[in-house]
Write a protein that holds these residues in place. Structure first.
Motif, PDB file in Angstrom:
ATOM      1  N   LEU A  43     -13.349  -0.643  -8.009  1.00  0.00           N
ATOM      2  CA  LEU A  43     -12.195  -1.502  -8.294  1.00  0.00           C
ATOM      3  C   LEU A  43     -12.616  -2.690  -9.161  1.00  0.00           C
ATOM      4  O   LEU A  43     -11.917  -3.061 -10.120  1.00  0.00           O
ATOM      5  CB  LEU A  43     -11.581  -1.989  -6.977  1.00  0.00           C
ATOM      6  CG  LEU A  43     -10.213  -2.666  -7.043  1.00  0.00           C
ATOM      7  CD1 LEU A  43      -9.158  -1.697  -7.560  1.00  0.00           C
ATOM      8  CD2 LEU A  43      -9.813  -3.167  -5.657  1.00  0.00           C
TER       9      LEU A  43
ATOM     10  N   ARG B  34      -4.154   3.064   0.259  1.00  0.00           N
ATOM     11  CA  ARG B  34      -4.637   2.558  -1.028  1.00  0.00           C
ATOM     12  C   ARG B  34      -3.688   1.460  -1.500  1.00  0.00           C
ATOM     13  O   ARG B  34      -2.466   1.531  -1.321  1.00  0.00           O
ATOM     14  CB  ARG B  34      -4.723   3.673  -2.057  1.00  0.00           C
ATOM     15  CG  ARG B  34      -5.653   4.796  -1.635  1.00  0.00           C
ATOM     16  CD  ARG B  34      -5.966   5.735  -2.773  1.00  0.00           C
ATOM     17  NE  ARG B  34      -6.860   5.149  -3.754  1.00  0.00           N
ATOM     18  CZ  ARG B  34      -8.181   5.082  -3.604  1.00  0.00           C
ATOM     19  NH1 ARG B  34      -8.758   5.539  -2.506  1.00  0.00           N
ATOM     20  NH2 ARG B  34      -8.935   4.552  -4.537  1.00  0.00           N
TER      21      ARG B  34
ATOM     22  N   LEU C  78      -6.696  -0.173   5.339  1.00  0.00           N
ATOM     23  CA  LEU C  78      -7.267   0.427   4.137  1.00  0.00           C
ATOM     24  C   LEU C  78      -8.448   1.345   4.393  1.00  0.00           C
ATOM     25  O   LEU C  78      -8.994   1.928   3.462  1.00  0.00           O
ATOM     26  CB  LEU C  78      -7.703  -0.682   3.165  1.00  0.00           C
ATOM     27  CG  LEU C  78      -6.634  -1.713   2.805  1.00  0.00           C
ATOM     28  CD1 LEU C  78      -7.205  -2.733   1.830  1.00  0.00           C
ATOM     29  CD2 LEU C  78      -5.401  -1.056   2.219  1.00  0.00           C
TER      30      LEU C  78
ATOM     31  N   THR D 196       0.843  -1.194   0.000  1.00  0.00           N
ATOM     32  CA  THR D 196       0.000   0.000   0.000  1.00  0.00           C
ATOM     33  C   THR D 196       0.885   1.255   0.000  1.00  0.00           C
ATOM     34  O   THR D 196       2.104   1.170   0.156  1.00  0.00           O
ATOM     35  CB  THR D 196      -0.898   0.062   1.250  1.00  0.00           C
ATOM     36  OG1 THR D 196      -0.094   0.422   2.392  1.00  0.00           O
ATOM     37  CG2 THR D 196      -1.586  -1.267   1.517  1.00  0.00           C
ATOM     38  N   ASN D 197       0.224   2.411  -0.132  1.00  0.00           N
ATOM     39  CA  ASN D 197       0.967   3.659   0.065  1.00  0.00           C
ATOM     40  C   ASN D 197       1.115   3.921   1.567  1.00  0.00           C
ATOM     41  O   ASN D 197       0.749   3.078   2.386  1.00  0.00           O
ATOM     42  CB  ASN D 197       0.274   4.830  -0.650  1.00  0.00           C
ATOM     43  CG  ASN D 197      -1.136   5.095  -0.131  1.00  0.00           C
ATOM     44  OD1 ASN D 197      -1.522   4.618   0.937  1.00  0.00           O
ATOM     45  ND2 ASN D 197      -1.894   5.862  -0.871  1.00  0.00           N
TER      46      ASN D 197
ATOM     47  N   THR E  99     -12.607  -4.236  -0.440  1.00  0.00           N
ATOM     48  CA  THR E  99     -11.596  -3.778  -1.390  1.00  0.00           C
ATOM     49  C   THR E  99     -10.459  -4.790  -1.487  1.00  0.00           C
ATOM     50  O   THR E  99      -9.980  -5.097  -2.587  1.00  0.00           O
ATOM     51  CB  THR E  99     -11.050  -2.405  -0.964  1.00  0.00           C
ATOM     52  OG1 THR E  99     -12.142  -1.494  -0.844  1.00  0.00           O
ATOM     53  CG2 THR E  99     -10.062  -1.866  -1.981  1.00  0.00           C
TER      54      THR E  99
ATOM     55  N   GLU F  21      -1.405  -0.669  -3.837  1.00  0.00           N
ATOM     56  CA  GLU F  21      -0.548  -0.385  -4.989  1.00  0.00           C
ATOM     57  C   GLU F  21      -0.211  -1.650  -5.767  1.00  0.00           C
ATOM     58  O   GLU F  21      -0.137  -1.635  -6.987  1.00  0.00           O
ATOM     59  CB  GLU F  21       0.732   0.315  -4.523  1.00  0.00           C
ATOM     60  CG  GLU F  21       0.459   1.714  -3.949  1.00  0.00           C
ATOM     61  CD  GLU F  21       1.720   2.470  -3.589  1.00  0.00           C
ATOM     62  OE1 GLU F  21       2.780   1.820  -3.414  1.00  0.00           O
ATOM     63  OE2 GLU F  21       1.637   3.705  -3.471  1.00  0.00           O
TER      64      GLU F  21
ATOM     65  N   ARG G 174     -15.993   1.918  -3.014  1.00  0.00           N
ATOM     66  CA  ARG G 174     -14.589   1.710  -3.395  1.00  0.00           C
ATOM     67  C   ARG G 174     -14.364   0.340  -4.015  1.00  0.00           C
ATOM     68  O   ARG G 174     -13.644   0.199  -5.016  1.00  0.00           O
ATOM     69  CB  ARG G 174     -13.746   1.880  -2.139  1.00  0.00           C
ATOM     70  CG  ARG G 174     -12.252   1.850  -2.335  1.00  0.00           C
ATOM     71  CD  ARG G 174     -11.604   2.153  -0.997  1.00  0.00           C
ATOM     72  NE  ARG G 174     -10.188   1.899  -0.976  1.00  0.00           N
ATOM     73  CZ  ARG G 174      -9.459   1.878   0.120  1.00  0.00           C
ATOM     74  NH1 ARG G 174     -10.037   2.107   1.290  1.00  0.00           N
ATOM     75  NH2 ARG G 174      -8.161   1.652   0.071  1.00  0.00           N
ATOM     76  N   SER G 175     -14.994  -0.690  -3.455  1.00  0.00           N
ATOM     77  CA  SER G 175     -14.788  -2.044  -3.982  1.00  0.00           C
ATOM     78  C   SER G 175     -15.489  -2.218  -5.330  1.00  0.00           C
ATOM     79  O   SER G 175     -14.981  -2.919  -6.211  1.00  0.00           O
ATOM     80  CB  SER G 175     -15.299  -3.093  -2.983  1.00  0.00           C
ATOM     81  OG  SER G 175     -16.674  -2.933  -2.729  1.00  0.00           O
TER      82      SER G 175
ATOM     83  N   GLY H 170     -12.521  -1.597   3.674  1.00  0.00           N
ATOM     84  CA  GLY H 170     -11.225  -2.163   3.346  1.00  0.00           C
ATOM     85  C   GLY H 170     -11.219  -3.644   3.031  1.00  0.00           C
ATOM     86  O   GLY H 170     -10.475  -4.084   2.149  1.00  0.00           O
TER      87      GLY H 170
END
Length: 408
Positions: free
Chosen positions: A218, A112, A148, A104-105, A155, A114, A214-215, A152
């Motif tokens: 994605l 988020r 997340l 992740t970042n 996701t 990566e 969010r999911s 999360g």
């Protein structure tokens, strides 16, 4: 043989008996010859308790240590599910976010994804084992655990399905699919067999609590076929798929609503380039989320009125920011009110059918419901109405668009 990612939320793994029930579902998929990766949330209530511990320890706690604490909930569930599967004779191994690893970042608490490395999971499959993965977590660039944030685990599951090139991602929840509207308000609501990513994205953002926005975004980006199922009933769910998988679309697929909205109107804003930008910049700096925006010319022709909505919980902060910046923004008056509701009709079929908006407006007018704000997109029409009319509006629109379930 298919490769399937199965995700189970907090209520699905709320105690040991429920975790055993999850293990039985996973075992059945394995018996059918599928390769299975499971993503789990923390047991219901656990994350809230861990968050509260952090707040009690220090109101202004370090986000990195916060992540270390709250990620523990999923670790417990993953280990317990692996133990239950092993007890049933199903080979299984648990994985935490850093063990995959899921990169992740560095935005701890709201990281988020990566990249997800899949070598460990592929080796798990080759060894005939089920991979049980802790959702909601990964490892950041600073080599610390990162969580997340909201949604999360959903996701995590969709991202894992994309990385593994899975045939499907099954999301198990406390509902058995996506309905045309909230069955608690409209008993005649129908469960949809299939719904497009775009429609599900709109419904999720408009208040439907089945999947996190969010999911869904994605899944749409990576083309992950996603199925919503009940953890407690063995019945077909709803598939969220691309538009070309649905032969003929309904004009309207669902009615969504979102309570807890507030409406704000800026009266007499100077009508010149850049003024609207000056209006919303201070709100953005305070992380205030603005939703529907409508601009109209004032009677004098030299100024403009701007109306927008915010969550009702943010109304006081929004008003304060606007009043503190009144001189800079140069507006005449500020009018606001809470206790309004956003009601929306959603459907990709709107692209090729006329009259959808007219039906909505006529239906609400027939029920004596006043529309305060209107906002549209290619596949959605949203209106703001008084909150007291929410259920009446949803029922009336559900019937008007022919969505009621036909009694057998």
């Amino acid at each position: 043989m298919a490769r399937i990612v199965k995700k189970f939320g907090g209520t699905s793994v709320g105690d040991i008996d429920r975790i055993r029930n999850v293990a039985k579902r996973v075992a059945k998929a394995v018996e059918e010859g599928h390769e299975v990766a499971v993503v789990v949330s923390a047991m219901a209530g656990t994350t809230n308790q861990l968050v509260q511990f952090c707040r009690e320890a220090a109101p202004m706690h370090d986000a990195r240590e916060y992540d270390t604490v709250v990620a523990a909930g999923e670790q417990i569930t993953a280990g317990l599910l692996a133990i239950c599967l092993q007890e049933m004779g199903v080979p299984a191994r648990s994985f935490l976010g850093w063990q995959l690893p899921l990169h992740t970042n560095n935005v701890h608490g709201a990281a988020r994804i990566e990249e997800i490395e899949t070598e460990a999971l592929e080796a798990c499959f080759e060894g005939g084992r089920v991979a049980v993965c802790a959702g909601f977590q990964g490892i950041a660039d600073d080599n610390r655990i990162a969580t997340l944030g909201r949604g999360g685990s959903d996701t995590s599951a969709v991202a894992l399905a994309a990385a593994l090139k899975a045939d499907r991602c099954d999301i198990y929840t406390d509902v058995d699919g996506v309905y045309t509207t909230d069955p608690r308000i409209v008993p005649k609501a129908r469960k949809l067999e299939k719904v497009t990513y775009e429609e599900m994205l709109e419904m999720a953002s408009l208040g439907a609590k089945v999947l996190q926005t969010r999911s869904v975004a994605l899944a749409m980006t990576h083309g992950v076929r996603t199925q919503v199922l009940s953890s407690f009933e063995d019945k077909p769910g709803t598939l969220v798929v691309s538009e070309d998988e649905i032969v003929e679309q309904e004009v309207v697929s669902g009615i969504a609503y979102s309570r807890g909205e507030a409406k704000v109107t800026i009266v007499g804003l100077e009508d010149r380039p850049g003024q609207v930008s000056h209006l919303f910049a201070p709100l953005a700096e305070e992380n205030l989320n603005v939703d529907m925006i409508v601009q109209s010319a004032s009677e004098d022709g030299a100024s403009t009125d701007v109306t927008f909505t915010v969550p009702e919980d943010d109304l006081k902060r929004t008003v304060k920011v606007l009043e503190d910046n009144k001189e800079t923004m140069k507006f005449r008056d500020l009018v606001y009110r809470g206790n309004v509701c956003k009601v929306s009709v959603v459907g990709v079929g709107m692209r090729s059918h006329a009259g959808v908006a007219g039906t909505m407006f006529d239906t609400l007018a027939d029920k004596g419901i006043n529309i305060q704000v209107i906002s549209t997109s290619e596949i959605k029409i949203s209106v703001i109405i008084d909150a007291e009319y929410t259920e009446l509006a949803v029922r009336a629109l559900h019937t008007a668009y022919g969505l009621d379930k036909v009694e057998e």
